[in-house]
Design an enzyme around this catalytic site. Structure first.
Site, PDB file in Angstrom:
ATOM      1  N   GLU A  84       2.709  -4.327   7.175  1.00 41.80           N
ATOM      2  CA  GLU A  84       3.787  -3.491   7.397  1.00 41.80           C
ATOM      3  C   GLU A  84       3.612  -2.128   6.716  1.00 41.80           C
ATOM      4  O   GLU A  84       4.219  -1.061   7.325  1.00 41.80           O
ATOM      5  CB  GLU A  84       4.965  -4.034   6.424  1.00 41.80           C
ATOM      6  CG  GLU A  84       6.244  -3.193   6.394  1.00 41.80           C
ATOM      7  CD  GLU A  84       7.346  -4.047   5.333  1.00 41.80           C
ATOM      8  OE1 GLU A  84       8.420  -3.858   5.577  1.00 41.80           O
ATOM      9  OE2 GLU A  84       6.803  -4.668   4.422  1.00 41.80           O
ATOM     10  N   ASP A  85       2.509  -1.903   5.939  1.00 38.84           N
ATOM     11  CA  ASP A  85       2.713  -0.443   5.266  1.00 38.84           C
ATOM     12  C   ASP A  85       1.406   0.343   5.636  1.00 38.84           C
ATOM     13  O   ASP A  85       1.298   1.509   5.180  1.00 38.84           O
ATOM     14  CB  ASP A  85       2.721  -0.641   3.743  1.00 38.84           C
ATOM     15  CG  ASP A  85       3.935  -1.278   3.224  1.00 38.84           C
ATOM     16  OD1 ASP A  85       5.080  -1.001   4.170  1.00 38.84           O
ATOM     17  OD2 ASP A  85       4.204  -1.650   2.172  1.00 38.84           O
TER      18      ASP A  85
END
Length: 725
Positions: A84-85
């Site tokens: 996600e990051d």
């Protein structure tokens, strides 16, 4: 930076040390490779606290290590934010490590995208996603719980708005989820941390109170432990004993639910005894009860009847020699591991395998859920099935804003209203579930979205006390009636009693004698007759608690036996005694047969005859409540309908309960007309709770026609209930 790198290395060493305690065969090199990879992936990213972001994945991995999970779960904990990051993909993790770890990381990433919407389909679908993630691999949820716990531990760096948002979500979704999975180690800390931010004053008040009395309390606990240890030693049982303070949240919950002050809570601590074998649990219980007086009603055997989350233990509360009460928990080491770590306690470690058959057995109920999706593509149907398995003693429902409310199984919209706020409960006049109007007695299911309809001029109904499930709702309803409606309750209670005795065939003068009423009030521990009537009025006392005592006085006074409530009658068709009666009695002719007006039987109803004194045969429906009050059962005789006689019609009264809306009455008459049924009379009125009541008398030929029209009328929008009077 050098100091920070040294700190990271120390934290990594702590992680490996924790893992080796329960898994000596752990692949340290693989975990270190993952740690270095995660550190590089998050390089340049910082948390709200200003610390490098890698602190969070390491913290999550350390929490997972306290749950004795496998290496793949530890590594997935280190990687849980990289997809996600950062620029890392599923394929990258799969290539560098393996598909199992990649799958777990992707599963946690998908869980983050779940937002609890207000629309019914979205709500059910999002719950379905979470359930399916659990069913496919329970480790996804365990990683998510560890992620949430570490975030809650560092919530002080968030804005106040974010603190409330995360804490509310935690207490309403993640703490109950940890409870369902039996992971009390995480559940208790999540609850305490949520309370810290949702109600900081109460949290620090309880925390300070606990610390103030800590030294004295620990002294008393140690004294109790010493006494109990001596008795167990004499029995030659191998054991471990310890005392533990109850969590801040559990104390808060007890204060809130039972309306107690901190000083009124006696069992602030529990003593835990852990033994090797199940049989020894009961041996220790016998010792506890032999030397310390058990408090009645506190013993719970969760070994014989485990909780849904597989929790097992013996619980009992005893009065010690120092006059204080102590909760004693007795369990085996295996039960203790399940209590602390829940489903996570059952990972077994073998070469080339992280899952054992024992663990698969523990998860068998969850595995079955995975198969349901093949047969139930509709999200709502899927959730209805899942509710029975997952929430067999609680339900989780949602407000229109998406707030999660957990209630006891069997709860109604009224329970929901009072959980939101007592003012909402007191003004409740109706409810919508999933955007459809439902009766207030409707039993809520997990996933339901509940909207409460209120009226500022309305108040609770006494009938609600027999409908609601939660003790909170019952308490609030009783409090309202006691405070707001005492004078009205006295009148209402007296009226209820008078109507009940009249229905049973007694006159007021002969049974409601002042002396008898006063004696009954005293027997029921009321200070006055008015107090008893008020209690009747708001529903705390039932008429059935008074009527038998009145009848007892009546029989003693008059010394006669009489059939209760001999009903009034009307002729069936023809007042003359003919063999062409609508009712047939085998072997008997020339009898005066009449239909009882109290229950109005019609062809198709199951019926029974009652031989009256001088008035012939009275025919009742078998379900007629008045028959229960007849003492002389020998007066009943079998009767049946004569199908050869064409019916002229029977008068039947229906009562329709509904919400008042424009066009409702027109829709009702239209449905009746479509069924070719003749309306003889109709009247309507508004009840105290704001609902709309219609009484309609119809000319009916048989019970099938009644059932058909009731079904049609229940289908009219706004209808709460339809029943035969």
């Amino acid at each position: 930076m050098e100091d920070f790198n040294r700190y990271l290395e120390e934290q990594f060493d702590v992680l490996i040390s924790n893992i080796k305690k329960y898994n000596p065969h752990t692949d340290v090199d693989l975990i270190k490779q993952a740690y270095i990879y995660a550190t590089e992936a998050h390089k340049g990213q910082f948390r709200k606290s200003g610390e490098p972001y890698i602190i969070h994945p390491i913290g999550v991995a350390q929490i997972l290590s306290t749950l004795s999970v496998d290496d793949s779960t530890i590594i997935a904990g280190l990687f849980h934010d990289v997809i996600e990051d950062t620029g890392v993909s599923y394929e990258d993790i799969e290539f560098l490590f393996n598909d199992e770890i990649a799958y777990l990381v992707e599963g946690v990433t998908k869980l983050k995208s779940i937002k609890f919407e207000t629309k019914k389909d979205n709500q059910a679908e999002n719950l379905r996603k979470m359930v399916l993630a659990m069913a496919k691999d329970i480790r996804v949820i365990i990683i998510k719980l560890a992620d949430r716990l570490h975030n809650m531990r560092t919530l002080e760096y968030m804005t106040r708005e974010k603190q409330i948002e995360k804490s509310t979500e935690t207490i309403e979704i993640y703490a109950p989820l940890a409870h369902r999975l039996g992971i009390s180690k995480i559940k208790s800390e999540l609850e305490d941390l949520s309370l810290k931010y949702l109600e900081p004053e109460m949290y620090f008040y309880i925390n300070n109170k606990i610390n103030e009395s800590k030294e004295e309390r620990e002294s008393h606990i140690q004294q109790m432990i010493d006494e109990l240890s001596k008795k167990i030693d004499e029995a030659g049982i191998k054991y471990e004993i310890s005392g533990r303070a109850k969590s801040i949240y559990s104390i808060y919950k007890k204060m809130y639910r039972k309306h107690l002050s901190f000083e009124e809570i006696k069992d602030l601590s529990a003593i835990r005894v852990i033994v090797d074998k199940e049989s020894e649990c009961y041996d220790v219980l016998g010792i506890v009860h032999r030397y310390f007086r058990p408090i009645t009603g506190t013993f719970k055997d969760y070994i014989a009847s485990p909780k849904p989350n597989k929790y097992q233990s013996l619980h009992t509360t005893v009065l010690a020699n120092d006059g204080k009460t102590y909760e004693i928990q007795i369990r085996t080491w295996e039960m203790h591991r399940t209590s602390e770590y829940g489903i996570a306690a059952h990972w077994k470690y073998k070469e080339n395998s992280t899952k054992s058959s024992a663990f698969d057995v523990k998860l068998s109920w969850l595995r079955e859920i995975m198969d349901w999706q093949k047969d139930y593509t509709d999200s709502k149907e899927f959730m209805d099935l899942f509710t029975q398995e997952f929430s067999n003693d609680e339900v989780f429902v949602y407000s229109p804003k998406g707030d999660v409310i957990d209630l006891p199984m069997g709860s109604t919209p009224i329970d929901f209203a009072y959980r939101v706020h007592s003012a909402v409960g007191n003004k409740c006049v109706g409810a919508k579930v999933n955007n459809k109007i439902v009766p207030l007695a409707y039993q809520l299911k997990t996933g339901d979205i509940v909207e409460i309809l209120t009226n500022p001029n309305s108040g609770p109904s006494a009938d609600w006390l027999s409908i609601v499930k939660s003790s909170q709702a019952k308490t609030k309803i009783k409090q309202w009636f006691k405070k707001e409606k005492r004078s009205e309750n006295i009148v209402s209670g007296r009226d209820m009693l008078e109507k009940s005795v009249a229905k049973l065939g007694y006159s007021f003068n002969e049974i409601l004698k002042v002396k008898w009423i006063e004696e009954i009030a005293e027997r029921l521990s009321f200070n006055s007759v008015d107090d008893m009537y008020a209690s009747l009025g708001y529903g705390s006392t039932k008429v059935t608690q008074i009527i038998p005592k009145l009848i007892e006085y009546h029989k003693e006074y008059y010394e006669t036996e009489k059939a209760v409530n001999t009903p009034k009658h009307v002729d069936i068709v023809n007042p003359s005694k003919t063999s062409e009666s609508r009712v047939v009695i085998d072997g008997m002719d020339d009898l005066d047969i009449k239909l009882a007006k109290c229950c109005n039987p019609v062809p198709g109803d199951q019926i029974v005859g009652y031989i009256t004194k001088g008035r012939g045969i009275s025919v009742h429906r078998r379900s007629c409540p008045n028959l229960k009050n007849v003492d002389d059962k020998e007066r009943f005789i079998p009767v049946s309908w004569n199908d050869k006689i064409a019916p002229d019609g029977y008068l039947v009264e229906l009562e329709i309960l509904a919400f008042d809306r424009v066009g409702f009455l027109a829709e009702v008459t239209k449905r009746i007309s479509e069924n070719k049924i003749n309306v003889k009379s109709m009247n309507s009125r508004i009840s105290k709770d704001g609902s709309f009541i219609i009484n309609v008398v119809l000319m009916i030929n048989n019970s099938k026609e009644i059932n058909d029209i009731i079904l049609k009328l229940k289908g009219v929008e706004g209808t709460i209930d339809v029943y035969r009077v």
